[in-house]
Scaffold this active site. Structure first.
Site, mmCIF file in Angstrom:
data_model
loop_
_atom_site.group_PDB
_atom_site.id
_atom_site.type_symbol
_atom_site.label_atom_id
_atom_site.label_comp_id
_atom_site.label_asym_id
_atom_site.label_seq_id
_atom_site.Cartn_x
_atom_site.Cartn_y
_atom_site.Cartn_z
ATOM 1 N N HIS A 31 -7.112 -6.119 0.401
ATOM 2 C CA HIS A 31 -6.055 -5.103 0.418
ATOM 3 C C HIS A 31 -4.933 -5.457 1.383
ATOM 4 C CE1 HIS A 31 -4.326 -1.194 -0.373
ATOM 5 N NE2 HIS A 31 -4.230 -0.953 0.927
ATOM 6 N N SER B 182 0.833 -1.190 0.000
ATOM 7 C CA SER B 182 0.000 0.000 0.000
ATOM 8 C C SER B 182 0.881 1.259 0.000
ATOM 9 C CB SER B 182 -0.965 -0.043 1.188
ATOM 10 O OG SER B 182 -2.002 0.892 1.039
ATOM 11 N N ASP C 62 -9.386 -6.664 -3.886
ATOM 12 C CA ASP C 62 -8.949 -5.498 -3.121
ATOM 13 C C ASP C 62 -10.052 -4.447 -3.107
ATOM 14 O OD1 ASP C 62 -7.715 -3.125 -2.175
ATOM 15 O OD2 ASP C 62 -5.756 -3.810 -2.860
#
Length: 302
Positions: free
Chosen positions: A281, A105, A253
C-alpha cells in the site's frame, strides 16, 4: 542537493505548511499524501527525480499533521471536500493555476475529488494505492471482521493479515513515545506487503522525524473521522473526470487489494492502469520502488 523553500499558506482559518522545489516556471506537480501522513512522506528521492526532469514540485502537510494547524474536530468537523479545498489553497498560495496532481491513498481520493469538482486545476491525475472516492468500505470491513464473506459486487476488504494487525495493534501498549513509534513502524511494515523487502531503518527514521516535527501527533487521527463522512460530492461519478489519469496500484496491497485500483481505472474515461508487481500500500520503504514510481509519474506528466 535539493533547493527547497518552506512557506505557510492559508486555507480559511487554517495555516498549512508547504515546501516547494524547482523552478516556478516549470510545470507543477502537487504531491498529496495519504491518511494521517505528513507531506514529508513523499521522499526526497522522488522529489529530486521530478525536479531533475523539469518540474516544480510542491508537497504539504495536511491539516492535523506535521507543522500545519490542528483542528478541534468535535467543534469543527471536516470532510474530504475540505481537505481538497486545502489542496487548492496550496496551489493558490504558490500562484499555480493548474498542476499535475499526484495522490496516494487518501491523497488519491482528494485528487479524484479535485478532478471531478475543480477540473480546471488538474492538468493530469496520478492515483496511487487508491479506491474510488465514492466507495464506502465500512460494510465490507464489518463483514470481514465478523468472518462473513464479501457481498456480491463489493470491493474486497483488507487482507486477513492487515485486519489481524489492526486488532493486535489496538491491544498493544502505547503509553510512551517509543512504544507509539514502534507501533507505527510495525504498521508501515504491514502496509509494505509481504513480497518486497522492507527498509525498517528508513521507516524508523521517518517515524521519528514525524514525531519531532509534529505540533500535535495525535491530531492526525482526525483523518479517520473525516474519511467516514460521506457527502454527495464524494458520490459524484468519476466518469466526469477529463484529466488524463494514471492509476498505480500494488499487486500486494494489503489495505486496498488490486480490485480497488482496477475499479478506479474502469470508472475514469481513458485511465491507464499499472499494477506494480510486489508493491504494497505504501511503496516508499521498499528499496527500488521510489524510482519506479517517479519514472511512471514523469512519463505520465510529459
Amino acid at each position: 542537493m535539493l533547493t527547497r523553500e518552506e512557506h505557510f499558506v492559508r486555507s480559511g482559518q487554517i495555516r498549512l505548511w508547504t515546501e516547494r522545489f524547482g523552478h516556478p516556471d516549470d510545470p507543477t506537480v502537487l504531491l498529496v499524501m495519504g491518511t494521517s501522513t505528513q507531506g514529508i512522506g513523499w521522499p526526497d528521492e522522488l522529489v529530486a527525480a521530478l525536479v531533475t526532469s523539469g518540474r516544480q514540485v510542491i508537497r504539504f502537510d495536511h491539516r492535523d499533521t506535521g507543522r500545519s494547524d490542528s483542528v478541534d474536530f468535535a467543534t469543527h468537523p471536516y470532510a474530504l471536500a475540505d481537505m481538497a479545498a486545502d489542496a487548492v489553497a496550496v496551489l493558490d498560495g504558490h500562484r499555480v493555476t493548474a498542476a499535475h496532481v499526484v495522490g496516494i491513498s487518501l491523497g488519491a481520493a482528494i485528487g479524484q475529488w479535485l478532478a471531478v469538482h475543480r477540473a480546471a486545476r488538474v492538468r493530469t491525475l496520478t492515483a496511487v494505492a487508491s479506491s474510488p472516492m465514492g466507495n464506502d468500505p465500512g460494510p465490507a470491513w464489518t463483514r470481514a471482521m465478523g468472518g462473513e464473506p464479501a457481498a456480491a459486487g463489493e470491493l474486497p476488504p483488507p487482507t486477513p493479515r492487515f485486519l489481524d494487525h489492526l486488532m493486535d495493534s489496538a491491544k498493544a501498549p502505547r503509553t510512551t513515545p517509543q512504544e507509539r513509534m514502534d507501533a507505527d513502524v510495525q504498521t508501515w511494515r504491514v502496509l509494505n506487503g509481504d513480497v518486497l523487502p522492507f527498509d525498517e531503518a528508513a521507516a524508523r527514521r521517518f517515524v521519528e522525524h514525524c514525531y519531532d516535527r509534529a505540533d500535535d501527533i495525535t491530531a492526525a487521527l482526525n483523518h479517520d473521522l473525516a474519511g467516514r463522512r460521506w457527502d454527495d460530492d464524494r458520490r459524484a461519478p468519476l466518469s466526469r473526470i477529463t484529466a488524463a489519469t494514471l492509476v498505480l496500484h500494488g499487486s500486494e496491497d494489503p489495505l486496498l487489494p488490486p480490485a480497488h485500483g482496477e475499479a478506479v481505472a474502469a470508472q475514469i474515461p481513458g485511465a491507464r492502469l499499472e499494477i506494480v508487481p510486489g508493491m504494497g500500500h505504501h511503496p516508499f520503504f521498499a528499496p527500488g520502488l521510489t524510482g519506479r514510481i517517479a519514472g511512471s509519474v514523469i512519463r505520465h506528466t510529459t
